[in-house]
Design an enzyme around this catalytic site. Structure first.
Site, PDB file in Angstrom:
ATOM      1  N   HIS A 171       0.220  -0.771  -0.112  1.00  0.00           N
ATOM      2  CA  HIS A 171       0.110   0.138  -0.110  1.00  0.00           C
ATOM      3  C   HIS A 171       1.111   1.379   0.192  1.00  0.00           C
ATOM      4  O   HIS A 171       0.658   2.143  -0.377  1.00  0.00           O
ATOM      5  CB  HIS A 171      -1.222  -0.209   1.237  1.00  0.00           C
ATOM      6  CG  HIS A 171      -0.053   0.114   2.161  1.00  0.00           C
ATOM      7  ND1 HIS A 171       0.120  -0.351   3.403  1.00  0.00           N
ATOM      8  CD2 HIS A 171      -0.482   1.118   3.685  1.00  0.00           C
ATOM      9  CE1 HIS A 171       0.818  -0.390   4.069  1.00  0.00           C
ATOM     10  NE2 HIS A 171       0.410   1.055   5.012  1.00  0.00           N
ATOM     11  N   LYS A 175       5.683   5.316  -1.501  1.00  0.00           N
ATOM     12  CA  LYS A 175       6.607   5.935  -0.299  1.00  0.00           C
ATOM     13  C   LYS A 175       7.944   6.037  -1.004  1.00  0.00           C
ATOM     14  O   LYS A 175       8.853   6.789  -0.276  1.00  0.00           O
ATOM     15  CB  LYS A 175       6.700   5.923   0.798  1.00  0.00           C
ATOM     16  CG  LYS A 175       5.500   7.099   1.353  1.00  0.00           C
ATOM     17  CD  LYS A 175       4.606   6.416   2.477  1.00  0.00           C
ATOM     18  CE  LYS A 175       3.335   6.893   3.688  1.00  0.00           C
ATOM     19  NZ  LYS A 175       3.241   7.653   4.215  1.00  0.00           N
ATOM     20  N   HIS A 200       2.155   9.321  -2.903  1.00  0.00           N
ATOM     21  CA  HIS A 200       2.439   8.876  -3.586  1.00  0.00           C
ATOM     22  C   HIS A 200       1.671   7.378  -3.643  1.00  0.00           C
ATOM     23  O   HIS A 200       2.534   6.403  -4.006  1.00  0.00           O
ATOM     24  CB  HIS A 200       3.203   8.032  -1.431  1.00  0.00           C
ATOM     25  CG  HIS A 200       2.120   7.467  -0.462  1.00  0.00           C
ATOM     26  ND1 HIS A 200       2.039   8.747  -0.438  1.00  0.00           N
ATOM     27  CD2 HIS A 200       1.280   7.089  -0.377  1.00  0.00           C
ATOM     28  CE1 HIS A 200       0.097   8.341   0.438  1.00  0.00           C
ATOM     29  NE2 HIS A 200       0.671   6.973   0.625  1.00  0.00           N
ATOM     30  N   HIS A 224      -6.052   3.765  -1.656  1.00  0.00           N
ATOM     31  CA  HIS A 224      -6.838   4.242  -0.326  1.00  0.00           C
ATOM     32  C   HIS A 224      -6.943   5.060   0.497  1.00  0.00           C
ATOM     33  O   HIS A 224      -7.051   5.407   1.378  1.00  0.00           O
ATOM     34  CB  HIS A 224      -5.538   3.304   0.878  1.00  0.00           C
ATOM     35  CG  HIS A 224      -4.092   3.422   0.538  1.00  0.00           C
ATOM     36  ND1 HIS A 224      -2.952   3.880  -0.044  1.00  0.00           N
ATOM     37  CD2 HIS A 224      -3.101   4.122   1.945  1.00  0.00           C
ATOM     38  CE1 HIS A 224      -1.821   4.286  -0.070  1.00  0.00           C
ATOM     39  NE2 HIS A 224      -2.025   4.041   1.064  1.00  0.00           N
ATOM     40  N   HIS A 225      -6.163   6.511  -0.015  1.00  0.00           N
ATOM     41  CA  HIS A 225      -6.298   7.798   0.698  1.00  0.00           C
ATOM     42  C   HIS A 225      -8.060   8.088   0.234  1.00  0.00           C
ATOM     43  O   HIS A 225      -7.714   9.580   0.393  1.00  0.00           O
ATOM     44  CB  HIS A 225      -5.019   8.545   0.276  1.00  0.00           C
ATOM     45  CG  HIS A 225      -3.947   8.347   1.792  1.00  0.00           C
ATOM     46  ND1 HIS A 225      -3.808   8.808   2.832  1.00  0.00           N
ATOM     47  CD2 HIS A 225      -2.788   7.861   0.401  1.00  0.00           C
ATOM     48  CE1 HIS A 225      -2.870   7.995   3.157  1.00  0.00           C
ATOM     49  NE2 HIS A 225      -2.234   7.820   1.898  1.00  0.00           N
ATOM     50  N   ASP A 253      -6.570   0.523   7.751  1.00  0.00           N
ATOM     51  CA  ASP A 253      -5.132   1.332   7.840  1.00  0.00           C
ATOM     52  C   ASP A 253      -5.089   2.714   9.271  1.00  0.00           C
ATOM     53  O   ASP A 253      -4.130   3.197   9.957  1.00  0.00           O
ATOM     54  CB  ASP A 253      -4.885   2.578   6.799  1.00  0.00           C
ATOM     55  CG  ASP A 253      -3.487   2.458   6.256  1.00  0.00           C
ATOM     56  OD1 ASP A 253      -3.099   2.381   7.620  1.00  0.00           O
ATOM     57  OD2 ASP A 253      -3.718   4.126   6.085  1.00  0.00           O
TER      58      ASP A 253
END
Length: 311
Positions: A171, A175, A200, A224-225, A253
């Site tokens: 995930h 980064k 990222h 996922h953000h 998360d």
């Protein structure tokens, strides 16, 4: 046809009958290799052989009621030839099916070994991420465990669950492209640094989109953000526009981020985290995912496995 000739005729027919009975045995063995949904069709073959057997028996018992001379022998030999042919077809078919089954097992084993190699590689990437950011050490493994426990409450196939595991482990792969000065910054980030950190997910997409077997796992690293109300990033997706796997991971998360010490906060209590996630249902999180999350034995999941073998 005389007595000796009749006996020979009966012998030929009897030998043919033995071959036919052996063919039925071979046919039944072949049926063991055929999927259950198709066995009813294969039973038609057995029925045809059965009719052939009846014809042999009729010829056997009627042989003493006619005198055909050479013709009788020819008929018997034709019957025998047919029986041998049917036997050979059944025998060769059984051998072929056995070899196919053996090859299928071999291919399945090789395929599993290949998947194991893929998983080991992905787990290695996950460990590399943790080595780079010591503060989140263990986060990748824990959040993978929680994500899998939550995903199993939804209608995913085993294959889809495998890719959810891969996506969970990867995930934060994006980064890897974020400069150390930003990633390791212990103070407040500047606006430019925030923008760089928010890139990222795009970095993850660029890194993984060229790897065909990982394309189904891309939903989590890339999305996922995103937030249920559309206020997330990188694309501002809203509601069910966000892939379900990413909606599930988003809850897991946040749970893990709040349940463990970070440089900018101390670990929260389970009750406070659940209240926070419950309040975020319908805004930050998918309400259905939140409802399923709150049904989990959170402490049990946390203790069940914090290794890369989760899921």
């Amino acid at each position: 046809m005389g007595i000796p000739g009749l006996a020979l005729h009966h012998l030929i027919i009897a030998i043919g009958l033995v071959f036919l009975l052996a063919s039925i045995y071979q046919s039944r063995k072949i049926g063991e290799y055929i999927p259950s949904a198709l066995r009813s069709r294969w039973s038609v073959i057995n029925a045809l052989i059965g009719f052939f057997v009846l014809g042999y028996m009729a010829e056997f018992f009627s042989g003493d009621r006619h005198s055909l001379g050479l013709v009788g022998y020819v008929v018997g030999l034709v019957y025998l030839g047919g029986a041998v042919f049917v036997f050979l077809v059944m025998r060769l078919s059984r051998l072929a099916m056995r070899q196919i089954r053996h090859d299928e097992h071999k291919i399945t084993k090789m395929n599993q070994e290949l998947w194991d190699a893929y998983e080991s590689t992905i787990e290695g990437w996950g460990r590399a991420l943790e080595l780079r950011d010591r503060e989140t050490e263990g986060h990748t493994r824990r959040v993978c465990t929680m994500t899998m426990a939550l995903a199993e409450r939804f209608d995913f196939t085993p294959g889809q669950l495998r890719y959810i595991k891969f996506g969970s482990l990867l995930h934060d792969i994006g980064k890897m492209a974020v400069p150390d000065v930003v990633l390791m910054n212990e103070g407040p980030l500047s606006e430019a640094e925030k923008m760089e950190m928010m890139r990222h997910p795009d970095y993850a997409r660029q890194m993984l989109s060229g790897i065909n077997f990982l394309l189904p796992a891309l939903d989590i690293p890339y999305c996922h953000h995103e937030r249920w109300d559309g206020s997330g990033y990188p694309r501002g997706l809203k509601g069910e526009e966000i892939p379900l796997a990413a909606r599930i991971f988003a809850v897991a998360d946040v749970w893990d981020a709040l349940a463990h010490d970070r440089r900018y906060h101390k670990a929260w209590s389970v009750e406070d985290i659940c209240d926070h996630i419950r309040c975020g249902g319908g805004s930050r999180f998918d309400p259905q995912v939140v409802a399923q999350f709150l049904k989990l034995d959170l402490c049990g999941v946390e203790q069940a496995g914090c290794s890369f073998d989760a899921g």
